[in-house]
Design an enzyme around this catalytic site. Structure first.
Site, short mmCIF file in Angstrom:
data_model
loop_
_atom_site.label_atom_id
_atom_site.label_comp_id
_atom_site.label_asym_id
_atom_site.label_seq_id
_atom_site.Cartn_x
_atom_site.Cartn_y
_atom_site.Cartn_z
N SER A 41 0.59 -1.56 -0.30
CA SER A 41 0.13 0.22 -0.10
C SER A 41 0.42 1.12 0.12
O SER A 41 1.72 1.19 -0.64
CB SER A 41 -1.30 -0.17 1.18
N ASP A 95 -0.74 1.17 -3.73
CA ASP A 95 -1.91 -0.05 -5.10
C ASP A 95 -3.38 0.91 -5.14
O ASP A 95 -3.66 0.01 -5.45
CB ASP A 95 -2.52 -0.82 -3.91
#
Length: 454
Positions: free
Chosen positions: A104, A243
């Site tokens: 992420s 992401d």
């Protein structure tokens, strides 16, 4: 024993904590647990696999693919796509589960493994626990025709783009937007979809090389986006993380519009067109007091959950609600997605700007953001934060001092070895002073015991 899964999958330093061996074992265990149903029905399970562009994703993805295929699971490898795209594709093709390789918003040396259930939803804690337990079992080891196949998911990105465009209530014609793709998974798809939606697009952070993901760009580094919005005279800026499951924004004057303000804008717009089910917004305990007050003034209830978009998603499903998210920019539009989707959020935010004829700053002004101080306290016993009498008394005293003009939250982090101390107040000085007092109490009361050797 420390639980393997955190609030958003398994995450850590790639090749130290998140190793090929761990990825292989985790994939084999997921095949055990999530493939049981299809096998009982007499068919071979199949899964979607995707990753963000960080370099370690290549070998971790290979290990996951090997673990799944070696366990008799067919793998549809979508390559580099956003996390919300992977979640959408799992549902779109009816896969039995899916795996996303990403850390992420973390820096490039980190990586993580997120597992989604059928339908593209995040796994409940109890299913994650079953997968962790299954890592101790012998792996499935079919032979011959029983092994899984690994196929390239050739039209994965196209399917996702079509889906996003079809969700839009209004086009973005006439708007100029700067997109910061964080040198991440959205670098290819985000500029395409915003252009197709009608916006004039300026792009930054769209040159991923495997090691520059989130490096000075993206939703955790907004200064460059703000400068670009001013330089290009854009109506707004949209920032993703590595992401692309997050969206934060910048208005035409370069001011940050955070997740709470974005949710308020979307909730108000959805309420106006009858799309906000239950006139309720789901947010986590970290959302600003200003969001709660703005929503209350508009007849919208705010339902608070634990931190983590998985808990927001659970509440949305249990209550049959349509919108929720986090201050950090994870926003779940449950009618269109099963997880936070930075592209979807950004598109719908700008659609409201285009439809209303108002600037992003005007729309965001419905939330008066209370000053917030957040401190991460390290080297303390996280397990005792909710039970230590001294800490409980200090929090109660702080809450009494603030009254209705602020709030206090202490919680152990689910992703880092820290206790987070959060204080909101009517002015920054008060928030800072109360936070400092609470940090001292936490350090004094929860200090880790050390042993010395003679």
């Amino acid at each position: 024993m420390v639980r393997l899964f955190g609030t958003d999958g398994v995450r850590g330093l790639a090749n130290r904590e998140v190793t090929p061996e761990l990825a292989l074992s985790l994939a084999q265990a997921a095949a055990h647990v999530l493939g049981d149903g299809p096998r009982a029905a007499g068919r071979r399970p199949f899964a979607v696999l995707a990753r963000d562009p960080r370099v370690s994703g290549e070998f971790i993805s290979a290990a996951v693919a090997a673990g799944l295929a070696g366990s008799g699971v067919d793998v549809y490898d979508a390559g580099v796509i956003p996390t919300p795209a992977a979640a959408f594709l799992i549902a779109d093709i009816g896969a039995d589960f899916g795996v996303m390789i990403s850390a992420s918003h973390n820096p490039a040396p980190d990586n993580g493994i997120k597992i989604f259930a059928a339908g593209g939803t995040k796994l409940p804690d109890e299913v994650e626990d079953r997968i962790e337990a299954a890592m101790q079992r012998p792996p499935l080891a079919p032979t011959g025709a029983g092994v899984g196949r690994i196929r390239r998911f050739a039209d994965a990105e196209d399917r996702y783009v079509v889906h996003l465009i079809e969700t839009l209530p209004h086009r973005l014609d006439g708007l100029k937007v700067v997109l910061d793709c964080a040198n991440g998974a959205a670098a290819g798809v985000s500029p395409e979809v915003f252009s197709l939606a009608g916006a004039e697009v300026v792009v930054m952070g769209n040159d991923p090389n495997g090691i520059n993901i989130n490096d000075g760009v993206g939703s955790t580094h907004l200064a460059g986006l703000a400068a670009a919005v001013l330089e290009h005279g854009a109506d707004a800026g949209i920032a993703h993380d590595g992401d692309a499951d997050r969206c934060l924004a910048v208005d035409a004057e370069g001011r940050v519009v955070d997740g709470d303000q974005i949710m308020a804008i979307l909730a108000t717009a959805m309420q106006a067109r009858g799309a906000l089910r239950g006139d309720t917004l789901v947010a986590t305990v970290m959302s600003n007091l200003g969001l709660h007050r703005a929503m209350r003034e508009r007849g919208i209830e705010v339902l608070a959950t634990k931190v983590g978009d998985r808990y927001v998603l659970e509440a949305l499903g249990e209550q049959n609600l349509s919108l929720g998210g986090e201050q950090s920019g994870h926003v779940i539009m449950a009618d269109h997605a099963t997880t936070g989707d930075g592209l979807l959020t950004g598109l719908h935010l700008l659609a409201e700007v285009a439809h209303s004829g108002r600037t992003l700053a005007e729309l965001a002004s419905i939330v008066t953001v209370y000053p917030q101080v957040l401190v991460a306290v390290r080297d303390v016993d996280r397990a005792r934060v909710d039970s230590d009498e001294g800490v409980i008394e200090a929090v109660a005293a702080a809450e009494a001092e603030l009254g209705e003009s602020g709030r206090v939250l202490l919680r152990p982090s689910g992703t880092e070895p820290v206790v987070r101390v959060m204080v909101e107040a009517a002015d920054h000085g008060t928030a800072e002073a109360i936070a400092a007092r609470l940090v001292e109490v936490v350090r004094e009361r929860l200090a880790l015991q050390t042993t010395s050797t003679p």
